[in-house]
Design a protein around this motif. Structure first.
Motif, PDB file in Angstrom:
ATOM      1  N   LEU A 184       0.835  -1.210   0.000  1.00  0.00           N
ATOM      2  CA  LEU A 184       0.000   0.000   0.000  1.00  0.00           C
ATOM      3  C   LEU A 184       0.866   1.254   0.000  1.00  0.00           C
ATOM      4  O   LEU A 184       0.530   2.259  -0.649  1.00  0.00           O
ATOM      5  CB  LEU A 184      -0.940  -0.002   1.215  1.00  0.00           C
ATOM      6  CG  LEU A 184      -2.036  -1.089   1.186  1.00  0.00           C
ATOM      7  CD1 LEU A 184      -2.825  -1.119   2.479  1.00  0.00           C
ATOM      8  CD2 LEU A 184      -2.985  -0.875  -0.005  1.00  0.00           C
ATOM      9  N   GLU A 185       1.982   1.218   0.706  1.00  0.00           N
ATOM     10  CA  GLU A 185       2.884   2.369   0.679  1.00  0.00           C
ATOM     11  C   GLU A 185       3.400   2.614  -0.736  1.00  0.00           C
ATOM     12  O   GLU A 185       3.500   3.752  -1.203  1.00  0.00           O
ATOM     13  CB  GLU A 185       4.055   2.144   1.633  1.00  0.00           C
ATOM     14  CG  GLU A 185       3.692   2.327   3.095  1.00  0.00           C
ATOM     15  CD  GLU A 185       4.909   2.131   4.005  1.00  0.00           C
ATOM     16  OE1 GLU A 185       5.981   1.747   3.499  1.00  0.00           O
ATOM     17  OE2 GLU A 185       4.760   2.352   5.220  1.00  0.00           O
ATOM     18  N   ARG A 190       3.424   5.933  -5.552  1.00  0.00           N
ATOM     19  CA  ARG A 190       3.436   6.017  -7.004  1.00  0.00           C
ATOM     20  C   ARG A 190       2.381   6.999  -7.513  1.00  0.00           C
ATOM     21  O   ARG A 190       2.592   7.657  -8.528  1.00  0.00           O
ATOM     22  CB  ARG A 190       3.228   4.625  -7.601  1.00  0.00           C
ATOM     23  CG  ARG A 190       3.325   4.572  -9.118  1.00  0.00           C
ATOM     24  CD  ARG A 190       3.222   3.163  -9.637  1.00  0.00           C
ATOM     25  NE  ARG A 190       4.332   2.320  -9.137  1.00  0.00           N
ATOM     26  CZ  ARG A 190       4.469   1.026  -9.434  1.00  0.00           C
ATOM     27  NH1 ARG A 190       3.563   0.420 -10.207  1.00  0.00           N
ATOM     28  NH2 ARG A 190       5.491   0.338  -8.954  1.00  0.00           N
ATOM     29  N   TYR A 191       1.254   7.082  -6.796  1.00  0.00           N
ATOM     30  CA  TYR A 191       0.145   7.892  -7.341  1.00  0.00           C
ATOM     31  C   TYR A 191      -0.190   9.112  -6.471  1.00  0.00           C
ATOM     32  O   TYR A 191      -1.274   9.675  -6.586  1.00  0.00           O
ATOM     33  CB  TYR A 191      -1.096   7.013  -7.533  1.00  0.00           C
ATOM     34  CG  TYR A 191      -0.821   5.872  -8.474  1.00  0.00           C
ATOM     35  CD1 TYR A 191      -0.645   6.128  -9.844  1.00  0.00           C
ATOM     36  CD2 TYR A 191      -0.695   4.567  -8.012  1.00  0.00           C
ATOM     37  CE1 TYR A 191      -0.367   5.088 -10.725  1.00  0.00           C
ATOM     38  CE2 TYR A 191      -0.420   3.526  -8.883  1.00  0.00           C
ATOM     39  CZ  TYR A 191      -0.260   3.794 -10.243  1.00  0.00           C
ATOM     40  OH  TYR A 191       0.019   2.776 -11.111  1.00  0.00           O
ATOM     41  N   ALA A 232      -0.009   2.968   6.323  1.00  0.00           N
ATOM     42  CA  ALA A 232       0.737   3.362   5.111  1.00  0.00           C
ATOM     43  C   ALA A 232       0.589   4.854   4.850  1.00  0.00           C
ATOM     44  O   ALA A 232       1.526   5.512   4.384  1.00  0.00           O
ATOM     45  CB  ALA A 232       0.231   2.558   3.917  1.00  0.00           C
ATOM     46  N   LEU A 233      -0.583   5.415   5.164  1.00  0.00           N
ATOM     47  CA  LEU A 233      -0.816   6.833   4.910  1.00  0.00           C
ATOM     48  C   LEU A 233       0.090   7.718   5.757  1.00  0.00           C
ATOM     49  O   LEU A 233       0.475   8.815   5.342  1.00  0.00           O
ATOM     50  CB  LEU A 233      -2.290   7.183   5.184  1.00  0.00           C
ATOM     51  CG  LEU A 233      -3.275   6.742   4.091  1.00  0.00           C
ATOM     52  CD1 LEU A 233      -4.688   6.692   4.615  1.00  0.00           C
ATOM     53  CD2 LEU A 233      -3.181   7.693   2.900  1.00  0.00           C
ATOM     54  N   LYS A 234       0.430   7.258   6.958  1.00  0.00           N
ATOM     55  CA  LYS A 234       1.314   8.053   7.809  1.00  0.00           C
ATOM     56  C   LYS A 234       2.678   8.262   7.160  1.00  0.00           C
ATOM     57  O   LYS A 234       3.333   9.274   7.381  1.00  0.00           O
ATOM     58  CB  LYS A 234       1.479   7.364   9.164  1.00  0.00           C
ATOM     59  CG  LYS A 234       0.233   7.414  10.024  1.00  0.00           C
ATOM     60  CD  LYS A 234       0.541   7.100  11.474  1.00  0.00           C
ATOM     61  CE  LYS A 234       1.166   5.743  11.661  1.00  0.00           C
ATOM     62  NZ  LYS A 234       1.421   5.448  13.090  1.00  0.00           N
ATOM     63  N   ALA A 235       3.083   7.269   6.338  1.00  0.00           N
ATOM     64  CA  ALA A 235       4.405   7.343   5.719  1.00  0.00           C
ATOM     65  C   ALA A 235       4.388   8.136   4.423  1.00  0.00           C
ATOM     66  O   ALA A 235       5.446   8.363   3.822  1.00  0.00           O
ATOM     67  CB  ALA A 235       4.916   5.923   5.460  1.00  0.00           C
ATOM     68  N   MET A 236       3.223   8.530   3.941  1.00  0.00           N
ATOM     69  CA  MET A 236       3.122   9.236   2.660  1.00  0.00           C
ATOM     70  C   MET A 236       2.618  10.658   2.918  1.00  0.00           C
ATOM     71  O   MET A 236       1.433  10.869   3.183  1.00  0.00           O
ATOM     72  CB  MET A 236       2.165   8.489   1.718  1.00  0.00           C
ATOM     73  CG  MET A 236       2.058   9.130   0.347  1.00  0.00           C
ATOM     74  SD  MET A 236       3.679   9.477  -0.435  1.00  0.00           S
ATOM     75  CE  MET A 236       4.410   7.845  -0.387  1.00  0.00           C
TER      76      MET A 236
END
Length: 942
Positions: A184-185, A190-191, A232-236
């Motif tokens: 997911l990360e 990528r997008y 995963a959102l925390k890392a993006m």
């Protein structure tokens, strides 16, 4: 000052005016906007933002999203949690249009300020993925350009990156297992920048049964996916997730839904920022912007609001406390043209109902309200709770849709409409009708109390809040309070206690009372109750007896003054034939079947004809309440504590009302009168009527006051008036003395003579006139032309008995002079005592039509007939009637004359050729003994 109507200041949007709005127009659908099939107001970004009020919560949320997408911080995961209809989807749409960037931010109303505050000149366009738990199926794969997408993560990857993005999670999608945080990360990196909007997630997850695998995965795999995604959102730094969760277990649906909500809440709780987009105050602007075009004349709007605020402050004791705060004026301005009380009741009370969506429900209801008010030409300065047109079928159906069964008849009968009690009251009482006081108060109570339940400890809304929702500046508060009292007496579903009012689908005790009222009949129930209350209200006072609803035979014919109270069915009317006069005349002339002689001892009290029907209605209400309370005490009916208190209070009120109504109804004193002038005979019987004051504190004293003021009753009599009566009616030509007892008795019998309180008044008048030589002299009798016990011009306390004579003053003076000369001659010469004739003592009879009495002796030189004999044979079959006629036509001619002794002897003879059997002989002898026959014998005959 006349206030401008709201319709001249705030004009509704066209769709509201036309009434063409639909439920779907108020229901923002995120998936339809994403698919490009929504209505213009949601699909078009510029139009959407022009009709969207950016609340403080929404501004902060958009600020966070802007910063996140620009890589300047912001929250990676935002959970939107509000009540049903609280604006979650609308907030997501704002983020959708802002992030998609199809329209420059400068064209989106209110968005430029947010970008400026975040110090961002241009927002990068983001990829957007929309996951709708209602549209997605856990066991029905979706086709995306030839690809079969089975799971939420498969759909997410395809929306962000198409086939390329889906390839990253293809294996996980096929197996129904979570792709994991690392995958997911990679997808997000990528997008990015990207926005993920997940709506109705609980509705999707609750469909998975434990231990059962569907094409969309399992219950646990979906929870794992959500957890991995949030991590995963925390890392993006340029990716953000917005997810909506229901606020309550009820909205979650089934037990699996509750379980899903709890699990998802824990999962989001690790990284989320919790937002509640709509505050109560901001709801005003949301609704106003959606329903009304811009308000051009802001000064006129503020003038209306200021007038309302000043009115509330000027009458601070009659309105809720919050209206006294300066910020209430600001609330009025923010909510204009809708009164804040409407929003308070909808957002605080109606939003507690399961099906009522906070924003959507208010919008839909108020759109229908405004449409009907505009159509009817409503000219209220503000749209208040009391303005709601519940008579309109669309509005009524809208409000009862959210309520339990049974509210339709409540509105139709008690609240609004042509057949409602409120309308009937206003039609009959123009005070209420001129301002629609009853309907406005009932509508306000409905809006404030319909969502409440019997389980609540405190039900309804306070009196001050009812007034707040009903009245407009310049109207009389007391009028609306009077209207509420009238509603409390008339409505079947209205309840009130402890200064609070509420409507319920269960009829109140008044319905039970009204049904019981029909059981009570006039003769058997109502009249006895009135009789009891009338008797209770009297003290004897001047009357020797008070006879309430008594037959003529039970009213004694004696010397005592008596008040006869006529029953309600013998009421008095000043116009037309009066039953009271007929009944009073019957009692005056007859005592049962016998003639009444002491007619001047009766006074009558009669009910007012126009008030009798109201009195009977109030008595029936009292009897109904009394039976309800009695049944409750005897456990024959079940009442809760509040209803029991209401029943007791209503009984007390009904009893007091009956007491007051009896005084108001029994207001006429009737007095029989006859006029007579010596030598000209008697007039016909005439009735005089005199009103009583119903508000007098003491009923008996009020009657006595009216009697005395109108000279219907004499409690103090001057000797000069007695002397005139004696001169006019008792001293005649050669008749110079009369019996004092006879004068008193005649005053009790003859209606043209003064009505004295009692014989004590007569005796006091005699004593008061004794010392004077102007009125009368006294004697204890007359023997051989001499007055026995002669007194004239001296203090004297006479005893009223048959021997007391009243002597004409000239005759008394002459007799006194002659007596003194005789005494002087006897003393000087020893001569015999001189006797002065007193005019004789033989009685005489005169024609009653001339108003005379048999009061004195015979005229010299004239033959006087002193005896009468008469005999008649009666038909044995008609004897009863014939004897009654004989008494009326002959005997009464003698008995009505004073001093006439009448003797009636009856002789009965009966013969039978076959003889009388023992039974008949025994019956006749027993009856004769009871009737005190002097002799009664059967003989054998010849």
């Amino acid at each position: 000052m006349t206030l401008k109507p709201w319709r001249e200041i705030a004009v509704p949007h066209e769709d509201v005016l036309r009434g063409t709005f639909q439920q779907a127009e108020f229901a923002a659908d995120l998936w339809r906007v994403h698919a490009g099939t929504a209505t213009a107001e949601y699909q078009n970004p510029s139009l959407f933002f022009s009709r969207t009020f950016i609340t403080e919560g929404m501004r902060l949320l958009l600020d966070s999203v802007v910063k996140r997408l620009a890589g300047k911080g912001g929250d990676p995961v935002i959970q939107l949690q509000t009540a049903f209809g609280g604006g979650k989807t609308h907030t997501m749409l704002a983020v959708y249009h802002m992030a998609k960037g199809e329209v420059p931010a400068s064209d989106l109303q209110g968005l430029g300020d947010i970008l400026n505050a975040a110090q961002i000149t241009e927002l990068p366009r983001a990829r957007i993925a929309v996951l709708d738990g209602i549209k997605s199926s856990p066991n029905q794969p979706a086709q995306r350009n030839g690809l079969t997408v089975r799971t939420l993560w498969g759909d997410l990857a395809w929306q962000l990156g198409g086939a390329e993005g889906y390839a990253l999670v293809a294996d996980a999608d096929a197996s129904g297992t979570s792709p994991g945080k690392a995958v997911l990360e990679t997808l997000l990196a990528r997008y990015a920048p990207c926005v993920i909007l997940i709506d109705e997630l609980v509705a999707y997850v609750r469909q998975f049964e434990e231990g059962k695998t569907l094409t969309g995965g399992t219950f646990d795999s979906n929870l794992t996916f959500v957890q991995a995604l949030t991590e995963a959102l925390k890392a993006m730094p340029t990716a953000v997730l917005l997810a909506s969760l229901p606020e309550s277990d009820k909205e979650a649906g089934s037990q699996r839904g509750v379980k899903a909500l709890e699990a998802l809440a824990r999962t989001f709780g690790r990284v989320q920022a919790l937002w509640k987009p709509v505050a109560a105050e901001e709801a005003f602007e949301i609704v106003r912007r959606r329903l009304f075009a811009s308000i051009d004349d802001k000064l006129a709007a503020e003038t209306v609001c200021r007038t309302f605020a000043d009115f509330y402050i000027a009458h601070r004791d009659d309105f809720p406390q919050e209206t006294q705060e300066s910020r209430y004026f600001e609330r009025l301005v923010h909510a204009y043209p809708i009164h804040p009380e409407v929003f308070d009741r909808l957002y605080e009370d109606w939003s507690t109902l399961d099906n009522f969506q906070r924003t959507r429900g208010v919008l839909k209801l108020m759109a229908k309200v405004i449409h009907r008010l505009w159509k009817d030409g409503n000219n209220d300065p503000l749209i208040l709770p009391g303005s709601l047109p519940l008579y309109d079928a669309d509005v009524k159906n809208e409000v009862i849709y959210y309520l339990p069964q049974g509210w339709d008849p409540v509105i139709e009968r008690d609240v609004d409409g042509e057949r409602a009690e409120t309308t009937e009251i206003e039609n009959k009482d123009t005070r209420f009708g001129s301002v629609q006081a009853c309907r406005r108060a009932a509508r306000t109570i409905f809006l404030g109390s319909a969502p409440s339940t019997t389980n609540q400890l405190v039900r309804g809304i306070e009196l001050e809040r009812v007034i707040l929702g009903s009245i407009q500046p310049g109207q009389q508060i007391g009028l609306f309070k009077d209207a509420l009292r009238r509603l409390g007496d008339r409505l079947h579903y209205l309840n009130h206690a402890n200064n609070r009012f509420w409507l319920d689908t269960r009829p109140n005790l008044r319905r039970e009372m009204e049904e019981r009222k029909r059981r009570f009949q006039d003769k058997e129930d109502v009249f006895p109750t009135v009789r009891e209350r009338v008797q209770r209200g009297f003290a004897s006072g001047v009357f020797g007896g008070i006879h309430v609803f008594t037959d003529s035979g039970d009213v004694p014919d004696d010397w005592a003054l008596r008040l006869v109270v006529l029953p309600p069915d013998a009421a008095f009317s000043k116009s037309g034939q009066s039953l009271a006069i007929d009944r009073a005349t019957e009692i005056l002339k007859k005592r049962g079947d016998q003639p009444r002689f002491k007619q001047n001892r009766l006074i009558f009290l009669a009910a007012d004809y126009d008030s009798v029907s109201r009195l009977k209605d109030h008595v029936r209400s009292f009897l109904a309440w009394r039976s309800i309370v009695a049944d409750y005490k005897d456990n024959r009916i079940v009442l809760d504590n509040l209803m029991a208190k209401q029943a007791n209070a209503s009984l007390e009120q009904a009893e007091e009302t009956v007491r007051r109504m009896i005084r108001e109804t029994y207001k006429w004193l009737l007095a029989p009168m006859q006029e007579a002038r010596p030598g000209k005979g008697l007039s016909e019987l005439r009735w005089e009527h005199f009103p009583l004051n119903p508000g007098a504190p003491n009923w008996s004293q009020e009657i006595e006051r009216v009697l005395k003021e109108n000279e219907l009753l004499i409690s103090e009599w001057a000797p000069i008036h007695l002397a005139k009566v004696l001169k006019d009616w008792f001293w005649k030509d050669d008749i110079k003395e009369t019996s004092a007892l006879n004068v008193w008795q005649q005053s009790c019998q003859q209606l043209y003579l003064p009505r004295l309180k009692d014989d004590t008044v007569f005796q006091m008048t005699l004593a008061a006139g004794a010392e004077s030589r102007d009125f009368f002299g006294f004697a204890q009798g007359k023997e051989d032309g001499r007055y026995v016990g002669f007194i004239y011009g001296k203090r004297y306390s006479p005893i009223l008995d048959a021997s007391l004579l009243l002597i004409e003053p000239v005759t008394a003076a002459a007799y006194a002079e002659e007596a003194s000369r005789g005494k002087a001659a006897e003393a000087g010469e020893g001569a015999a005592t001189t006797t002065v004739p007193g005019g004789g003592d033989a009685p005489r009879a005169e024609d009653s039509a001339k108003g005379g009495y048999a009061t004195g002796g015979a005229t010299l030189g004239k033959t006087v007939k002193k005896q009468f004999y008469g005999s008649i044979d009666l038909d044995p079959f008609l004897a009863k009637k014939q004897f009654a006629d004989l008494v009326d036509e002959v005997v009464q001619q003698f008995t009505l004359r004073p001093g006439v002794k009448v003797k009636i002897a009856i002789e009965i003879q009966a013969e039978s050729a076959t003889g009388f059997d023992d039974g008949l002989q025994r019956a006749v002898k027993e009856n004769c003994n009871v009737l005190k026959f002097k002799n009664a014998e059967f003989e054998a005959g010849e």
